[in-house]
Design an enzyme around this catalytic site. Structure first.
Site, mmCIF file in Angstrom:
data_model
loop_
_atom_site.group_PDB
_atom_site.id
_atom_site.type_symbol
_atom_site.label_atom_id
_atom_site.label_comp_id
_atom_site.label_asym_id
_atom_site.label_seq_id
_atom_site.Cartn_x
_atom_site.Cartn_y
_atom_site.Cartn_z
ATOM 1 C CG ASP A 1 -6.463 -2.505 8.896
ATOM 2 O OD1 ASP A 1 -6.908 -3.497 8.304
ATOM 3 O OD2 ASP A 1 -5.560 -1.793 8.425
ATOM 4 C CG ASP B 1 -3.030 1.117 7.547
ATOM 5 O OD1 ASP B 1 -2.221 0.967 6.620
ATOM 6 O OD2 ASP B 1 -4.123 0.531 7.600
ATOM 7 C CG ASP C 1 -5.578 0.435 1.579
ATOM 8 O OD1 ASP C 1 -6.510 1.001 0.994
ATOM 9 O OD2 ASP C 1 -4.420 0.392 1.133
#
Length: 327
Positions: free
Chosen positions: A208, A13, A15
């Site tokens: 995240d 991922d 961001d």
């Protein structure tokens, strides 16, 4: 052996994991540069073309090509082409790069509901306004199919959590009653596509956010590695439903170099945990123990319960110190 020795690729991922608002998250670049694994960067953010994402990653010090980037806009266009022929009219709420991807896939991009689009594609674009959303609403009321690139309600930036694509999708759902199909995480499609691009046999999904990155990796039946550098923190982990529970819990990407057994839920750092009614008691612990060791200790017990514990009760000075770092 470190965790990296057990996998052949990283599905990353962006961001909140690699960068935040375009700025590198501490230790991310160094860790990824030192890794010898094949990598691909998977983002639910549909506002930029793959080549633009690659260039931005290059500016923070990563050697990346556009072939190592997969966006939810690409996946959304692929979803359309799975069900609709070339020449299908689509109205796009999103960036110009999203429109370019649609044109490259031989779809006809229109700007007005009056042109009778068969599909509304919706991706993040900071310039989306009332007029654009209303045009999409007219098309949906007229019967167009609704496909969203992703449903993230927030977008991590250097200033905090900004409005994400899912929040603007919610406005259209409220106005029309039409709920979209979604291309991005937590659907497994993007992760499966990414693994196929790399020819991966043992991929590790890294992110995240529990309700997108981790749930998506779990849905794709991949091991998942959760970092605490973005959206989902310790409280979210404690309350996570089974489909959002990661295989590994890490502070940041540096923990990819740790042994797997150090990152899975279980007793660590001299801590123990047990159930007391509706609570979980965190006991003992080494004075210098990492707060994440305490968290992993608690998670093993908390995740065995039918519902999240009402309280986590520290029962020692070391437990109190560790738990105070979670809030």
């Amino acid at each position: 052996m470190s965790l990296l020795d057990f996998y052949d690729s990283l599905l990353l991922d962006l961001d909140g994991t690699v960068w935040e608002g375009g700025r590198a998250i501490p230790h991310a670049v160094e860790t990824l540069t030192a890794s010898s694994l094949n990598t691909i960067y998977i983002t639910n953010n549909a506002s930029r073309a793959p080549e633009d994402v690659a260039k931005r990653l290059q500016t923070i010090g990563l050697e990346v090509t556009d072939k190592q980037v997969l966006t939810s806009a690409q996946s959304a266009v692929s979803l359309v082409r799975e069900s609709y022929p070339a020449g299908t009219k689509v109205l796009i709420v999103g960036s110009e790069s999203f429109r370019d991807l649609a044109r490259a896939a031989e779809l006809e991009v229109v700007d007005s509901a009056d042109e009778n689009p068969e599909v509304v594609l919706h991706g993040h674009n900071p310039e989306t306004d009332w007029a654009v959303l209303s045009e999409a609403a007219y098309a949906l009321h007229a019967g167009a199919t609704y496909i969203a690139s992703n449903l993230d309600t927030t977008l991590p930036t250097e200033r905090g959590l900004a409005v994400g694509n899912g929040s603007l999708v919610a406005a259209l759902v409220s106005a029309t009653g039409v709920r979209p199909a979604a291309a991005g995480k937590p659907q497994p499609t993007m992760l499966q596509q990414a693994a196929k691009v790399l020819g991966a046999q043992r991929p590790l999904a890294v992110g995240d956010r529990l309700d997108t990155d981790i749930e998506g990796g779990n849905a794709a039946k991949m091991p998942t590695f959760h970092v605490l550098t973005g959206v989902s923190g310790p409280i979210a982990l404690l309350e996570a439903p089974a489909e959002q529970r990661p295989t590994y819990i890490a502070q940041d990407l540096r923990d990819l170099h740790r042994r797997p057994e150090e990152l899975v839920p279980g007793a660590q750092g001299g801590f123990t945990a047990r159930v007391d009614g509706a609570d979980v008691l965190l006991e003992r612990g080494d004075d210098a123990a990492d707060p994440l060791a305490a968290l992993r200790t608690v998670l093993e017990v908390a995740w065995s319960l039918r519902r999240p514990p009402e309280l986590i009760r520290p029962m020692s000075a070391a437990a109190e110190k560790a738990a105070s770092a979670w809030w």
